[in-house]
Design a protein around this motif. Structure first.
Motif, PDB file in Angstrom:
ATOM      1  N   GLY A 216      37.017 -78.551 -50.201  1.00  0.00           N
ATOM      2  CA  GLY A 216      38.364 -78.290 -50.197  1.00  0.00           C
ATOM      3  C   GLY A 216      38.639 -77.391 -49.132  1.00  0.00           C
ATOM      4  N   PRO A 217      39.853 -76.950 -48.779  1.00  0.00           N
ATOM      5  CA  PRO A 217      40.191 -76.247 -47.462  1.00  0.00           C
ATOM      6  C   PRO A 217      39.712 -74.856 -47.450  1.00  0.00           C
ATOM      7  CG  PRO A 217      42.141 -76.554 -48.726  1.00  0.00           C
ATOM      8  CD  PRO A 217      41.008 -77.364 -49.414  1.00  0.00           C
ATOM      9  N   ALA A 218      39.575 -74.150 -48.414  1.00  0.00           N
ATOM     10  CA  ALA A 218      39.122 -72.822 -48.571  1.00  0.00           C
ATOM     11  C   ALA A 218      38.048 -72.588 -49.469  1.00  0.00           C
ATOM     12  CB  ALA A 218      40.256 -71.883 -49.070  1.00  0.00           C
ATOM     13  N   MET A 219      37.854 -73.551 -50.419  1.00  0.00           N
ATOM     14  CA  MET A 219      36.583 -73.593 -51.368  1.00  0.00           C
ATOM     15  C   MET A 219      36.075 -74.664 -51.673  1.00  0.00           C
ATOM     16  SD  MET A 219      37.707 -70.497 -54.175  1.00  0.00           S
ATOM     17  CE  MET A 219      36.026 -70.173 -54.311  1.00  0.00           C
ATOM     18  N   SER A 220      34.923 -74.693 -52.236  1.00  0.00           N
ATOM     19  CA  SER A 220      34.165 -76.079 -52.362  1.00  0.00           C
ATOM     20  C   SER A 220      33.961 -76.089 -54.000  1.00  0.00           C
ATOM     21  CB  SER A 220      33.160 -76.664 -51.514  1.00  0.00           C
ATOM     22  OG  SER A 220      33.504 -76.566 -50.280  1.00  0.00           O
ATOM     23  N   LEU A 221      33.538 -77.086 -54.697  1.00  0.00           N
ATOM     24  CA  LEU A 221      33.082 -77.154 -55.807  1.00  0.00           C
ATOM     25  C   LEU A 221      31.763 -78.213 -55.963  1.00  0.00           C
ATOM     26  CD1 LEU A 221      33.570 -77.172 -59.219  1.00  0.00           C
ATOM     27  CD2 LEU A 221      34.774 -79.469 -58.760  1.00  0.00           C
TER      28      LEU A 221
ATOM     29  N   TRP B 193      32.646 -72.522 -54.778  1.00  0.00           N
ATOM     30  CA  TRP B 193      31.874 -71.853 -53.621  1.00  0.00           C
ATOM     31  C   TRP B 193      33.102 -71.311 -52.715  1.00  0.00           C
ATOM     32  CZ3 TRP B 193      26.686 -71.901 -52.849  1.00  0.00           C
ATOM     33  CH2 TRP B 193      26.002 -72.336 -53.902  1.00  0.00           C
ATOM     34  N   ASP B 194      33.000 -70.304 -52.066  1.00  0.00           N
ATOM     35  CA  ASP B 194      33.757 -69.853 -51.106  1.00  0.00           C
ATOM     36  C   ASP B 194      33.370 -70.529 -49.597  1.00  0.00           C
ATOM     37  OD1 ASP B 194      35.022 -68.180 -48.756  1.00  0.00           O
ATOM     38  OD2 ASP B 194      35.534 -66.576 -50.318  1.00  0.00           O
ATOM     39  N   ASN B 195      33.970 -71.060 -48.848  1.00  0.00           N
ATOM     40  CA  ASN B 195      33.666 -71.784 -47.824  1.00  0.00           C
ATOM     41  C   ASN B 195      33.513 -70.776 -46.684  1.00  0.00           C
ATOM     42  OD1 ASN B 195      33.932 -74.288 -49.006  1.00  0.00           O
ATOM     43  ND2 ASN B 195      35.980 -74.869 -47.959  1.00  0.00           N
ATOM     44  N   ALA B 196      34.062 -69.678 -46.658  1.00  0.00           N
ATOM     45  CA  ALA B 196      34.026 -68.725 -45.468  1.00  0.00           C
ATOM     46  C   ALA B 196      32.651 -68.149 -45.633  1.00  0.00           C
ATOM     47  CB  ALA B 196      35.083 -67.545 -45.632  1.00  0.00           C
ATOM     48  N   THR B 197      32.324 -67.790 -46.673  1.00  0.00           N
ATOM     49  CA  THR B 197      30.893 -67.182 -46.947  1.00  0.00           C
ATOM     50  C   THR B 197      29.743 -67.929 -47.270  1.00  0.00           C
ATOM     51  OG1 THR B 197      31.361 -66.682 -49.440  1.00  0.00           O
ATOM     52  CG2 THR B 197      31.961 -65.131 -47.777  1.00  0.00           C
TER      53      THR B 197
END
Length: 264
Positions: free
Chosen positions: A98-103, A153-157
């Motif tokens: 996703g744009p900010a998080m993933s699953l 999941w946080d895409n940034a970290t």
């Protein structure tokens, strides 16, 4: 808090027998709470059992003193042979970005607790994870999943976003499905199996038919080596629940057009 702060906290799966719990792990009931539309939206804490340094939990489904073992498994010839894959969560998981998080999702681990459903389902929420409200629903609903099937999941970290649980054992109740659910492990409790597992949560079968069908594995906070098993209770209520679950699983879980990637 995790198992490093509770020395000796572990659950051992005995051969054709009960789950052997050690390390002064608290035992209590947890109920799947629903909203006015019948959707799973919260965990409701139930009665706690007296503290014990160690205890044995029924795995065959025939004990007359559930949730505890009374030795009936030896009389009924219970076969608790594990047949599930021992691959790690990430080896089995599919990733939905996703744009900010993933699953990440391992569908085979589903315990049918249905926390994934409210607010348009987590598989759609992840596509809108840049919006604060969608992100909050997404993280909370993935964290409530008792079997560890779903991880946010946080895409940034690049790190999973998981709730923190104190080490404990919970007996999951599912009144919406008119049945008792799995035995849940929370807060980094060790499974005494060939692979040492450090988990946010896990669920374990407590019915003979279910144990023979599968013992599933999953991962959560320490994603590299984690696992679970899921359950339903034997008896007349189980038949009704089974019909409801079959009907539920016919519902589309995610849009067919959504791209799904295997985690490497």
């Amino acid at each position: 808090m995790d198992s490093e702060h509770t020395p000796g906290a572990q659950v051992r799966i005995s051969r054709n027998g009960p789950y052997l719990v050690a390390g002064q792990l608290p035992l209590r009931k947890q109920t799947i709470g629903t909203n006015s539309e019948g959707e799973s939206v919260e965990w409701v804490a139930g009665a706690a059992y007296p503290d014990q340094a160690q205890y044995a939990l029924c795995r065959c489904g025939h004990s007359r003193h559930k949730p505890f073992c009374d030795g009936t498994h030896a009389q009924v010839g219970f076969d608790g042979t594990e047949t599930a894959s021992r691959r790690s969560y990430l080896e089995q998981a599919r990733r939905i970005p996703g744009p900010a998080m993933s699953l990440t999702d391992v569908e085979a681990l589903c315990a049918s607790a249905r926390f994934c459903d409210p607010h348009g389902k987590v598989w759609l929420q992840v596509r809108e994870s840049q919006a604060p409200a969608a992100r909050a629903h997404f993280v909370r609903q993935c964290g409530y999943c008792p079997s560890g099937r779903l991880v946010a999941w946080d895409n940034a970290t690049g790190q999973p976003v998981e709730p923190q649980y104190a080490p404990s054992v919970v007996l999951i109740q599912d009144p919406a499905m008119a049945c008792s659910g799995p035995i849940g492990l929370r807060g980094g409790v060790h499974w005494s199996v060939p692979t040492v597992l450090h988990t946010r949560c896990a669920t374990a079968w407590r019915c003979a038919a279910a144990v023979r069908r599968r013992t599933n594995r999953f991962a959560t906070a320490a994603i590299s080596a984690q696992a679970s098993a899921t359950s339903a209770e034997c008896g007349p209520q189980a038949a009704a629940r089974s019909q409801q679950v079959r009907a539920y699983k016919k519902m589309p879980a995610r849009p067919e057009s959504m791209r799904v990637f295997k985690v490497l």
